[in-house]
Design an enzyme around this catalytic site. Structure first.
Site, PDB file in Angstrom:
ATOM      1  N   SER A  24      -5.810   3.213   4.667  1.00 57.53           N
ATOM      2  CA  SER A  24      -5.201   2.588   3.458  1.00 57.53           C
ATOM      3  C   SER A  24      -6.459   2.045   2.915  1.00 57.53           C
ATOM      4  CB  SER A  24      -4.277   1.614   4.074  1.00 57.53           C
ATOM      5  OG  SER A  24      -3.596   1.283   2.823  1.00 57.53           O
TER       6      SER A  24
ATOM      7  N   LYS B 238       2.939   6.327   5.066  1.00 56.97           N
ATOM      8  CA  LYS B 238       2.175   5.144   4.517  1.00 56.97           C
ATOM      9  C   LYS B 238       2.812   4.012   5.002  1.00 56.97           C
ATOM     10  CE  LYS B 238      -1.314   3.835   2.647  1.00 56.97           C
ATOM     11  NZ  LYS B 238      -1.162   2.939   3.797  1.00 56.97           N
TER      12      LYS B 238
ATOM     13  N   LYS C 138       0.206   3.957  -2.728  1.00 67.80           N
ATOM     14  CA  LYS C 138      -0.899   4.843  -2.588  1.00 67.80           C
ATOM     15  C   LYS C 138      -0.538   6.272  -2.480  1.00 67.80           C
ATOM     16  CE  LYS C 138      -4.588   2.060  -0.599  1.00 67.80           C
ATOM     17  NZ  LYS C 138      -4.150   0.846  -0.339  1.00 67.80           N
TER      18      LYS C 138
ATOM     19  N   SER D 117       0.823  -1.233   0.176  1.00 68.26           N
ATOM     20  CA  SER D 117      -0.073   0.020  -0.014  1.00 68.26           C
ATOM     21  C   SER D 117       0.869   1.149   0.115  1.00 68.26           C
ATOM     22  CB  SER D 117      -1.087   0.073   1.173  1.00 68.26           C
ATOM     23  OG  SER D 117      -1.963  -0.928   1.000  1.00 68.26           O
TER      24      SER D 117
END
Length: 427
Positions: free
Chosen positions: A111, A236, A50, A47
């Site tokens: 997320s 993140k 992202k 993730s």
């Protein structure tokens, strides 16, 4: 391989015993790389992908293509992802308007994969087109190692028939730690508001509370507070079976900011433990400080010769103070040098009048004389810090008569010198 002067394994073994497949630590303001371990190893970022989706959404807002208040509804594809409890999802509703701000917040904080896909479709029309934008932007930003195949970081195989057009059904997103750090560097410097969202610990979405997966944020609720790290603001997390546990962190203390990346750690706790090691190394071993003040002049080099002017020289100085992030104890290893632009010089190396006060005639470069070869994550080259070199006063051009007298004097001087040389030759 690790790109650093000397033997990097020996250099860092005594300072950071890091249990991650790949890692990097970067000064978030200058891009100076302070630590790296196999930073060019290309791995699935999960993730952390992202971060690129966030960048493109924020860029679309900046360009006026969408706004925080723009609304969209959830299509069948993102809805199917939100309904699958095996994915990071909050459970979305169809035939309902969601604002960009709502979707972005769910993506940045929790997320959420479905809201990420919905944003990609809104910005580009389809996730496949959005993937094209992701790879194009990666090239523009200079990421050295990357492959984007979807907006979320999930393996394409998990998307079934919904994998983005133009990609392969078994493809994975790929990034190196260096590329992840560079992407984070551009995200937080180009769009500082990204940290406003990534630092939210909990929020309400779809009638329920969602929590940030970044347990290192201060003031996380309950037992998660034990993982809190002073100054942590983002950025993140990521996890898939293939990627393992990874994390791109951003922390700030006393005006000093670092970006850390750890990839392929063994557990959800390990990614935060290893990040703590990196951040502690940065804050304990490095400091940011003004090394040379505004108006600084190199001793013995404060004046530059001027040709065709009413004065024979002009003083020069730094236009701004020179600040740098450096290892504690190495302050005396930094000096400065002048780099005067050739366009301002004649063939004899003199500045040519007229010259304005405060005119930029070159740069003042910070020179490090230590053993390390600190690289810059943006340029990929050795760290370089410069400020403008400017004049402290103006120098008017001499009038035509004085220039003529000077030229005549130079003419006869050349004749006299030639004659002397010829006479010497007789003997």
């Amino acid at each position: 391989m690790i790109v650093i002067f000397g033997n990097p394994e020996l250099t860092y073994a005594a300072t950071v015993d890091l249990e991650a497949e790949s890692a990097i630590l970067v000064d978030a303001d200058t891009g100076k790389i302070l630590y790296e371990k196999k930073a060019d190893l290309t791995l699935p970022p999960a993730s952390m992908t992202k971060m690129m989706t966030e960048y493109l959404v924020l860029e679309a807002i900046k360009n006026g293509d969408i706004s925080w208040d723009t609304t969209t509804q959830i299509g069948d594809y993102p809805y199917s992802i939100s309904a699958d409890t095996s994915f990071s999802g909050t459970g979305l509703t169809q035939n309902k308007d969601y604002t960009v701000k709502e979707l972005y917040t769910a993506m940045a904080v929790n997320s959420d994969n479905a809201t990420t896909i919905a944003l990609a479709q809104l910005v580009a029309g389809s996730e496949g087109k959005f993937v094209e934008m992701m790879n194009k932007k990666a090239a523009e930003l200079g990421l050295p190692d990357y492959q984007f195949v979807n907006s979320t970081g999930l393996p394409n195989s998990a998307l079934g028939e919904n994998y983005p057009e133009g990609t392969k059904p078994d493809a994975h997103n790929l990034l190196s730690a260096r590329s992840a750090a560079l992407l984070a560097y551009h995200l937080i410097n180009d769009f500082p508001q990204a940290l406003d969202y990534s630092s939210i610990t909990t929020t309400e979405f779809e009638g329920k509370q969602i929590k940030n997966w970044n347990w290192m944020l201060p003031d996380m609720p309950g037992y998660l507070s034990a993982y809190g790290y002073k100054g942590m603001k983002g950025l993140k997390t990521g996890f898939t079976d293939l990627a393992g546990y990874c994390f791109t962190g951003v922390a700030e203390r006393d005006g000093q900011r670092f970006i850390s990346v750890v990839m392929k750690t063994d557990s959800i706790e390990a990614r935060f433990q290893e990040t703590r090691k990196l951040m502690d190394y940065g804050f304990k071993q490095f400091e940011q400080k003004e090394l040379f003040p505004e108006g600084y002049q190199i001793e013995g080099e404060s004046e530059i010769p001027v040709a065709k002017g009413k004065e024979d020289s002009v003083e020069v100085e730094t236009a701004k103070a020179i600040k740098a992030t450096f290892k504690k104890g190495e302050e005396d290893m930094y000096k400065v040098k002048y780099n005067i632009s050739e366009e301002h010089l004649d063939k004899d190396g003199n500045l040519v009048a007229p010259i304005e006060k405060g005119e930029k005639i070159g740069t003042v470069e910070l020179v490090y004389n230590g053993e390390e070869n600190y690289k810059n994550v943006v340029t990929g080259e050795s760290q370089k810090t410069t400020v403008d070199l400017v004049t402290t006063s103006s120098v008017e051009k001499s009038n035509w008569f004085m220039l003529m007298i000077g030229s005549v004097g130079d003419f006869f001087s050349d004749i006299f010198t030639s004659a002397v040389d010829m006479v010497k030759g007789w003997f």
